[in-house]
Scaffold this motif. Structure first.
Motif, PDB file in Angstrom:
ATOM      1  N   ILE A 250       0.835  -1.212   0.000  1.00  0.00           N
ATOM      2  CA  ILE A 250       0.000   0.000   0.000  1.00  0.00           C
ATOM      3  C   ILE A 250       0.865   1.255   0.000  1.00  0.00           C
ATOM      4  CG2 ILE A 250      -1.934  -1.198   1.083  1.00  0.00           C
ATOM      5  CD1 ILE A 250      -1.298   0.210   3.698  1.00  0.00           C
ATOM      6  N   ASN A 251       2.066   1.172   0.568  1.00  0.00           N
ATOM      7  CA  ASN A 251       2.983   2.320   0.489  1.00  0.00           C
ATOM      8  C   ASN A 251       3.475   2.515  -0.944  1.00  0.00           C
ATOM      9  OD1 ASN A 251       3.924   3.826   3.102  1.00  0.00           O
ATOM     10  ND2 ASN A 251       3.535   1.715   3.740  1.00  0.00           N
ATOM     11  N   MET A 252       3.690   1.418  -1.676  1.00  0.00           N
ATOM     12  CA  MET A 252       4.049   1.532  -3.089  1.00  0.00           C
ATOM     13  C   MET A 252       2.907   2.167  -3.879  1.00  0.00           C
ATOM     14  SD  MET A 252       6.042  -1.989  -4.067  1.00  0.00           S
ATOM     15  CE  MET A 252       7.637  -2.403  -3.359  1.00  0.00           C
ATOM     16  N   TYR A 253       1.683   1.717  -3.612  1.00  0.00           N
ATOM     17  CA  TYR A 253       0.528   2.295  -4.299  1.00  0.00           C
ATOM     18  C   TYR A 253       0.482   3.805  -4.073  1.00  0.00           C
ATOM     19  CZ  TYR A 253      -1.441  -2.488  -4.611  1.00  0.00           C
ATOM     20  OH  TYR A 253      -1.670  -3.823  -4.877  1.00  0.00           O
ATOM     21  N   ARG A 254       0.654   4.209  -2.817  1.00  0.00           N
ATOM     22  CA  ARG A 254       0.589   5.635  -2.498  1.00  0.00           C
ATOM     23  C   ARG A 254       1.680   6.415  -3.217  1.00  0.00           C
ATOM     24  NH1 ARG A 254       2.116   7.551   3.435  1.00  0.00           N
ATOM     25  NH2 ARG A 254       4.081   6.704   2.656  1.00  0.00           N
ATOM     26  N   ASP A 255       2.906   5.923  -3.172  1.00  0.00           N
ATOM     27  CA  ASP A 255       4.015   6.644  -3.799  1.00  0.00           C
ATOM     28  C   ASP A 255       3.788   6.825  -5.296  1.00  0.00           C
ATOM     29  OD1 ASP A 255       5.194   6.808  -1.355  1.00  0.00           O
ATOM     30  OD2 ASP A 255       6.818   5.393  -1.752  1.00  0.00           O
ATOM     31  N   LEU A 256       3.333   5.781  -5.959  1.00  0.00           N
ATOM     32  CA  LEU A 256       3.107   5.859  -7.403  1.00  0.00           C
ATOM     33  C   LEU A 256       1.965   6.813  -7.733  1.00  0.00           C
ATOM     34  CD1 LEU A 256       3.476   2.081  -8.333  1.00  0.00           C
ATOM     35  CD2 LEU A 256       5.052   3.919  -8.950  1.00  0.00           C
ATOM     36  N   ILE A 257       0.886   6.742  -6.978  1.00  0.00           N
ATOM     37  CA  ILE A 257      -0.273   7.600  -7.246  1.00  0.00           C
ATOM     38  C   ILE A 257       0.075   9.062  -6.998  1.00  0.00           C
ATOM     39  CG2 ILE A 257      -2.591   8.203  -6.428  1.00  0.00           C
ATOM     40  CD1 ILE A 257      -3.010   5.188  -5.906  1.00  0.00           C
ATOM     41  N   GLU A 258       0.713   9.348  -5.885  1.00  0.00           N
ATOM     42  CA  GLU A 258       1.028  10.745  -5.550  1.00  0.00           C
ATOM     43  C   GLU A 258       2.084  11.314  -6.487  1.00  0.00           C
ATOM     44  OE1 GLU A 258      -0.110  11.033  -0.815  1.00  0.00           O
ATOM     45  OE2 GLU A 258       2.005  10.793  -1.377  1.00  0.00           O
ATOM     46  N   ALA A 259       3.021  10.482  -6.943  1.00  0.00           N
ATOM     47  CA  ALA A 259       4.038  10.974  -7.876  1.00  0.00           C
ATOM     48  C   ALA A 259       3.422  11.366  -9.212  1.00  0.00           C
ATOM     49  CB  ALA A 259       5.109   9.903  -8.085  1.00  0.00           C
ATOM     50  N   ASP A 260       2.422  10.614  -9.669  1.00  0.00           N
ATOM     51  CA  ASP A 260       1.789  10.884 -10.967  1.00  0.00           C
ATOM     52  C   ASP A 260       0.642  11.887 -10.872  1.00  0.00           C
ATOM     53  OD1 ASP A 260       3.502   9.007 -12.014  1.00  0.00           O
ATOM     54  OD2 ASP A 260       2.030   7.377 -12.013  1.00  0.00           O
TER      55      ASP A 260
END
Length: 508
Positions: A250-260
């Motif tokens: 879920i931390n990976m999901y957050r990082d990818l979503i917020e970066a894009d």
């Protein structure tokens, strides 16, 4: 002590968040219980038989185990703060109601007669004579209820309501006694401080206190309404099951979503609970998405297809189609690794009895003392499947998933269930038995969300698809090891992987 202070400093942000959640849950529950129990006790004063019935009902409600009560509430109100508050209110009713009723009915009759002689109305007698005289007794019940609420509120973490129970669960899950101790101490300290504050309220007059509480409640409600009418950025909530692996994902999901998508606000709810809790929360729109496994979908969440696929791609396609047809949910493309179920033994046990596969357990079934978590015991791809496909029946006991590896390592059990990417397999040098009759299906992790959300936010779907066919089993086991054994932050471990594999730019 050095480890205690280090954990306290590094986790202070999470601790303050959990403390705030715990405090809000406790105070809100107490205020609701007060608004129910005190008026009810006043109403039944002239009706002793009715009062006795209510006392019996409140007493029976308090005997219901808290976990059972939470479980009964989930189908009715979902998961999260609502069932937690309802449960806490139920447990707080008895001491407040009982002490209020006792305090008001044991007032010296001569004082009641004097108030009547002065020509006081029923309301004037109540707020000028009876409540002030009963106030110490009422407050004693409130203090008892508050301590009970704060202690019980630690279980709220099991259904995604947060609080200090999150620290306790994480400590158990990661075999980190320091985190468990910090959560328990913080809960105890909160109870002591608030109980002491209530004791000091004895010196405060009742009427000003009630006015202050009313202003606080109205002010909080007004602020809530103000927040509701304000324009909000796109906000999504990502939850994860218990354990380090879902938290990493879920931390990976957050990082990818917020970066894009800089305009999207992401809230994480790690250690939200078991599969059924998250699935219910997703369907009831309490969360936006969570990582699920393809095999779990077919085994537990949808009606089984008549002929189940055996290939990883086939299982994913069947799971995706069934979720869409049955619940209008979208299962995005999965990760690379297969985090399937496994039966695990110590290397010493495997060598002593020459056990390499699940079938080999047949020759030592009378020597087996297995410890399985409740979900594995009840699943057709768990112990029930082992009984049917392998014809094995041996002594079993249920235990928390967080404790089963420790029990195996300490020799309290000699077989347990696990997942192929568990860090404890490496930590304790354990042996995974070969599933030679192919009971366990493929379990590939994939983001699961409502189809309406996927259509409304294709940019979020694009961000999540960047993980498609990424992360090998070795990668995942290594990341789990870093979090569980080396005590690294799941957020940092996840971010480091994304940067190292060129899915994100820049290290934190």
């Amino acid at each position: 002590m050095a480890d205690f202070w280090h954990t306290l400093v590094t986790q202070r942000g999470d601790l303050l968040t959990a403390l705030g959640q715990h405090l809000i849950l406790s105070v809100v529950s107490l205020l609701i219980a007060l608004m129910i129990a005190i008026p009810l006790a006043i109403w039944v004063i002239p009706k002793p038989k009715t009062a006795n019935v209510f006392l019996q009902i409140a007493g029976v409600l308090q005997t219901i185990p808290s976990l059972a009560l939470l479980g009964m509430l989930i189908p009715l109100v979902g998961i999260g703060s609502v069932p937690a508050v309802i449960s806490l209110v139920v447990y707080a009713l008895l001491p407040i109601f009982q002490n209020t009723y006792t305090g008001l009915t044991e007032i010296d009759p001569s004082l009641e007669e004097a108030a009547t002689a002065f020509g006081m109305t029923r309301w004037e007698k109540l707020h000028k004579v009876e409540l002030p005289l009963a106030w110490p007794m009422i407050l004693s019940g409130v203090r008892t209820a508050l301590v009970m609420i704060i202690g019980t509120a630690t279980l709220a973490a099991l259904i995604g309501a947060g609080g200090l129970g999150t620290f306790i669960l994480l400590g158990i899950n990661r075999n980190n006694n320091t985190m468990t101790l910090i959560g328990a101490l913080a809960s105890a300290l909160l109870a002591i401080i608030l109980s002491f504050a209530l004791r000091e309220i004895k010196q405060i007059r009742l009427k000003p206190l009630l006015i202050t509480v009313a202003i606080a409640v109205l002010g909080g409600g007004g602020f809530g309404i103000y927040k509701l009418v304000q324009p909000q950025p796109v906000s999504i909530t990502i939850a994860g099951k218990l354990g380090s692996e879902p938290e990493i994902l879920i931390n990976m999901y957050r990082d990818l979503i917020e970066a894009d998508n800089p305009n999207v606000k992401v809230t994480l709810k790690p250690n939200f609970g078991q599969t059924s809790f998250l699935f219910s929360a997703l369907k009831s729109k309490q969360i936006t998405l969570y990582p699920e496994f393809t095999g779990t979908v077919l085994e537990s969440l949808v009606d089984k297809p008549k002929q189940q696929a055996t290939s990883a791609n086939g299982i994913y396609r069947q799971a995706k189609k069934a979720l869409q047809q049955q619940d209008q949910l979208s299962l995005l493309p999965p990760l690379k690794y297969n985090n399937t179920y496994a039966l695990v033994v110590t290397r010493a046990f495997a060598e002593k009895y020459h056990v390499r596969s699940i079938s080999d357990l047949a020759k030592v079934s009378n020597q087996i003392n297995a410890g399985f978590d409740l979900e594995f015991l009840d699943r057709t791809d768990g112990y029930k499947g082992i009984q049917k496909r392998y014809g094995l029946n041996f002594k079993t006991q249920s235990m928390s998933a967080d404790l089963r590896y420790e029990a195996l390592h300490e020799g309290k059990v000699n077989v347990t269930d696990g997942y192929s990417t568990d860090s404890q397999i490496r930590q304790y040098d354990l042996v995974v038995l070969k599933d030679d009759r192919h009971l366990f299906p493929t379990y590939q992790g994939a983001p699961l969300m409502r189809t309406t959300t996927a259509k409304a936010h294709p940019e979020i779907v694009r961000s999540l698809k960047r993980l498609q066919n990424k992360i090998s089993a070795a990668d995942m086991q290594e990341m789990n090891y870093q979090v569980n054994v080396q005590k690294k932050s799941a957020a940092k471990v996840a971010h480091h992987y994304l940067v190292a594999h060129h899915l994100l730019g820049g290290e934190r």
